[in-house]
Scaffold this motif. Sequence first.
Motif, PDB file in Angstrom:
ATOM      1  N   ARG A 181       4.638   2.922  -1.828  1.00 23.58           N
ATOM      2  CA  ARG A 181       4.609   4.051  -2.776  1.00 23.58           C
ATOM      3  C   ARG A 181       5.457   5.208  -2.242  1.00 23.58           C
ATOM      4  O   ARG A 181       6.321   5.738  -2.941  1.00 23.58           O
ATOM      5  N   THR A 222     -15.744   6.064  -3.403  1.00 23.95           N
ATOM      6  CA  THR A 222     -14.892   6.902  -2.542  1.00 23.95           C
ATOM      7  C   THR A 222     -13.463   6.942  -3.104  1.00 23.95           C
ATOM      8  O   THR A 222     -12.680   7.808  -2.761  1.00 23.95           O
ATOM      9  N   ARG A 223     -13.157   5.981  -3.963  1.00 24.75           N
ATOM     10  CA  ARG A 223     -11.826   5.966  -4.577  1.00 24.75           C
ATOM     11  C   ARG A 223     -11.593   7.185  -5.467  1.00 24.75           C
ATOM     12  O   ARG A 223     -10.457   7.558  -5.730  1.00 24.75           O
ATOM     13  N   ASP A 260     -16.548   1.162  -5.703  1.00 29.59           N
ATOM     14  CA  ASP A 260     -16.258   1.990  -4.538  1.00 29.59           C
ATOM     15  C   ASP A 260     -15.943   3.427  -4.970  1.00 29.59           C
ATOM     16  O   ASP A 260     -14.789   3.786  -5.199  1.00 29.59           O
ATOM     17  N   ASP A 307       1.428  -0.738   6.404  1.00 28.45           N
ATOM     18  CA  ASP A 307       0.435  -1.806   6.227  1.00 28.45           C
ATOM     19  C   ASP A 307       1.156  -3.083   5.829  1.00 28.45           C
ATOM     20  O   ASP A 307       1.939  -3.069   4.870  1.00 28.45           O
ATOM     21  N   ARG A 317      -7.077  -3.483  -5.021  1.00 20.76           N
ATOM     22  CA  ARG A 317      -6.786  -2.125  -4.544  1.00 20.76           C
ATOM     23  C   ARG A 317      -7.132  -1.052  -5.556  1.00 20.76           C
ATOM     24  O   ARG A 317      -7.523  -1.344  -6.682  1.00 20.76           O
ATOM     25  N   ASP A 318      -6.974   0.197  -5.123  1.00 22.46           N
ATOM     26  CA  ASP A 318      -7.483   1.297  -5.948  1.00 22.46           C
ATOM     27  C   ASP A 318      -6.601   1.664  -7.146  1.00 22.46           C
ATOM     28  O   ASP A 318      -7.040   1.587  -8.292  1.00 22.46           O
ATOM     29  N   ARG A 335     -10.295   9.667  -3.117  1.00 20.66           N
ATOM     30  CA  ARG A 335      -8.910   9.277  -2.807  1.00 20.66           C
ATOM     31  C   ARG A 335      -7.979   9.659  -3.951  1.00 20.66           C
ATOM     32  O   ARG A 335      -6.861  10.109  -3.738  1.00 20.66           O
ATOM     33  N   GLY A 385       0.806  -1.234   0.000  1.00 19.62           N
ATOM     34  CA  GLY A 385       0.000   0.000   0.000  1.00 19.62           C
ATOM     35  C   GLY A 385       0.832   1.274   0.000  1.00 19.62           C
ATOM     36  O   GLY A 385       1.961   1.336  -0.502  1.00 19.62           O
ATOM     37  N   GLY A 386       0.235   2.300   0.621  1.00 24.50           N
ATOM     38  CA  GLY A 386       0.773   3.656   0.547  1.00 24.50           C
ATOM     39  C   GLY A 386       2.224   3.790   1.005  1.00 24.50           C
ATOM     40  O   GLY A 386       2.981   4.611   0.472  1.00 24.50           O
ATOM     41  N   ARG A 415      -7.116  13.248  -3.852  1.00 30.66           N
ATOM     42  CA  ARG A 415      -6.171  13.510  -2.751  1.00 30.66           C
ATOM     43  C   ARG A 415      -4.751  13.106  -3.159  1.00 30.66           C
ATOM     44  O   ARG A 415      -3.796  13.849  -2.945  1.00 30.66           O
ATOM     45  N   ASN A 422      -0.598   2.072  -5.579  1.00 29.66           N
ATOM     46  CA  ASN A 422      -0.872   1.549  -4.231  1.00 29.66           C
ATOM     47  C   ASN A 422      -0.886   0.025  -4.207  1.00 29.66           C
ATOM     48  O   ASN A 422      -1.162  -0.573  -3.182  1.00 29.66           O
TER      49      ASN A 422
HETATM   50  N1  CTP Z   1      -7.804   1.053  -0.629  1.00 31.66           N
HETATM   51  C1  CTP Z   1      -8.645   0.833  -1.701  1.00 31.66           C
HETATM   52  N2  CTP Z   1      -9.866   1.429  -1.753  1.00 31.66           N
HETATM   53  C2  CTP Z   1     -10.269   2.254  -0.762  1.00 31.66           C
HETATM   54  C3  CTP Z   1      -9.423   2.493   0.336  1.00 31.66           C
HETATM   55  C4  CTP Z   1      -8.186   1.879   0.367  1.00 31.66           C
HETATM   56  O1  CTP Z   1      -8.281   0.096  -2.606  1.00 31.66           O
HETATM   57  N3  CTP Z   1     -11.454   2.833  -0.830  1.00 31.66           N
HETATM   58  C5  CTP Z   1      -6.497   0.389  -0.614  1.00 31.66           C
HETATM   59  C6  CTP Z   1      -5.407   1.254  -1.215  1.00 31.66           C
HETATM   60  O2  CTP Z   1      -4.700   0.498  -2.155  1.00 31.66           O
HETATM   61  C7  CTP Z   1      -4.522   1.630  -0.067  1.00 31.66           C
HETATM   62  C8  CTP Z   1      -4.794   0.549   0.967  1.00 31.66           C
HETATM   63  O3  CTP Z   1      -6.112   0.078   0.712  1.00 31.66           O
HETATM   64  O4  CTP Z   1      -3.172   1.697  -0.421  1.00 31.66           O
HETATM   65  C9  CTP Z   1      -4.702   1.030   2.401  1.00 31.66           C
HETATM   66  O5  CTP Z   1      -5.618   2.088   2.627  1.00 31.66           O
HETATM   67  P1  CTP Z   1      -5.216   3.388   3.423  1.00 31.66           P
HETATM   68  O6  CTP Z   1      -4.415   3.016   4.598  1.00 31.66           O
HETATM   69  O7  CTP Z   1      -6.437   4.196   3.593  1.00 31.66           O
HETATM   70  O8  CTP Z   1      -4.323   4.174   2.362  1.00 31.66           O
HETATM   71  P2  CTP Z   1      -2.771   4.255   2.133  1.00 31.66           P
HETATM   72  O9  CTP Z   1      -2.549   4.250   0.658  1.00 31.66           O
HETATM   73  O10 CTP Z   1      -2.023   3.242   2.932  1.00 31.66           O
HETATM   74  O11 CTP Z   1      -2.377   5.638   2.698  1.00 31.66           O
HETATM   75  P3  CTP Z   1      -2.805   7.039   2.186  1.00 31.66           P
HETATM   76  O12 CTP Z   1      -4.193   7.220   2.674  1.00 31.66           O
HETATM   77  O13 CTP Z   1      -1.797   7.925   2.791  1.00 31.66           O
HETATM   78  O14 CTP Z   1      -2.709   7.020   0.695  1.00 31.66           O
END
Ligand code: CTP
Length: 384
Positions: free
Chosen positions: A21, A152-153, A150, A33, A105-106, A156, A17-18, A159, A110
């Motif tokens: 990256r 909400t992506r 989803d 994570d 994942r999104d 994201r 994940g993040g 952001r 990530n």
């Molecule tokens: N994820 C996803 N869809 C979402 C939320 C999260 O696919 N709606 C996946 C993303 O690939 C992400 C991982 O779950 O990398 C972990 O989520 P989160 O901890 O929220 O994000 P991070 O990428 O780790 O950190 P950041 O929010 O700083 O980008």
Amino acid sequence: VIRREADKHDVRVYLVGGMVRDLILGLENNDLDFMVEGNIKYYLRALSRTFEENYTYNDKFKTGRIRLNSGYNLDFAVARSEVYTSPGALPEVETGEIVEDLFRRDFTVNALAIGVDSQNWGTLIDFFGGIHDIEHKKLRVLHRFSFLDDPTRIIRGLRLALRLGFSFQDKTNLLMKEALKFGNFKRISKPRIIKEFSLLFSKKMDRRITGLLKQFPIFHLLDLDPRVDESKFSIIKRAECILDYFRQKNYNIKEWLIRMVVLLDGVEEKKLANWGLNRGEREILTFPSVIDTIIDKLRTNSTPLKLKKLLEGFTLEQILLLLIYTEGKERKQVYKYINYLSKVDLKINGHDLIELGLKPGPVIKEVLDKVWEAKVDNGLKTRE
Ligand code: CTP
């Protein structure tokens, strides 16, 4: 420790994940994570013992967390596999569960992983071209249903685009727009959407925000359709100056709410019903509906006591909104309240007056107001 305990308990552990990256980009991140293949429960327990830190574990979701004293958050989850809506999108599973987990994942950036047990130590896993996308500063979605699954992506995505300075790959750009146009958002939980908005708007906004919001009308996810044009940016800029100033002074501000208000020109109370916000937060979002009345009163309320009474019931965020929306004399009044009047407090209270022999009743308030006024008068003279 992570590697040693993984080897001891014969589990495969990957950093995902993040954090991966951000490691590649050289950016700071305190949230690690980990994806675990094997018995996560025993592994967590062993880690917690070695780190001498508590852990939480959710047996249903098979996830756990350890917060280290050093400020790092370690999150653990088992690799997840699912039945996909797009069969055949994956090659035959070659590497066990991790491919499936990453595919859920999104964005490709990530969906990278690094092995941290001895068997895979340091191996970078990049099934979907995440490294290529990082090099080209692109955000690319993994499959075409991602935003419909989803939405909400999409928030994201904005952001990440702002934080990393990345842009969206053409197809991803199109999928985001299509999802916003044709998606059915009725069933997504509003608090989940709000959570993503709060993260998006928790950081300072720059000029790119208006362009992004015009291209991707993410407020549709909240059934809102505000006009966002370049002129909005001047008010955002003003808000950012004010937020910078008060942040430096260590005020604790819910900045995301202020940015939401400014971009939306406030929200109607009835729209907020199921957003999962508390009363204070709702009152900030609806504040613009009363702002004109308050500004009128600022114009006419000449004494410090009247000014204090007008403003003392408002939250810090509402006061800052007043600064953002006022100019000249009215703005000066608000500054006078924040910098001075709100800090004047009395060393005596009603009980002291009663002890001195005053009868309980409205007179107590009157006396206290008089003392307060005298103190302010004195203070203002000294300040001058
Ligand atoms: N994820 C996803 N869809 C979402 C939320 C999260 O696919 N709606 C996946 C993303 O690939 C992400 C991982 O779950 O990398 C972990 O989520 P989160 O901890 O929220 O994000 P991070 O990428 O780790 O950190 P950041 O929010 O700083 O980008």
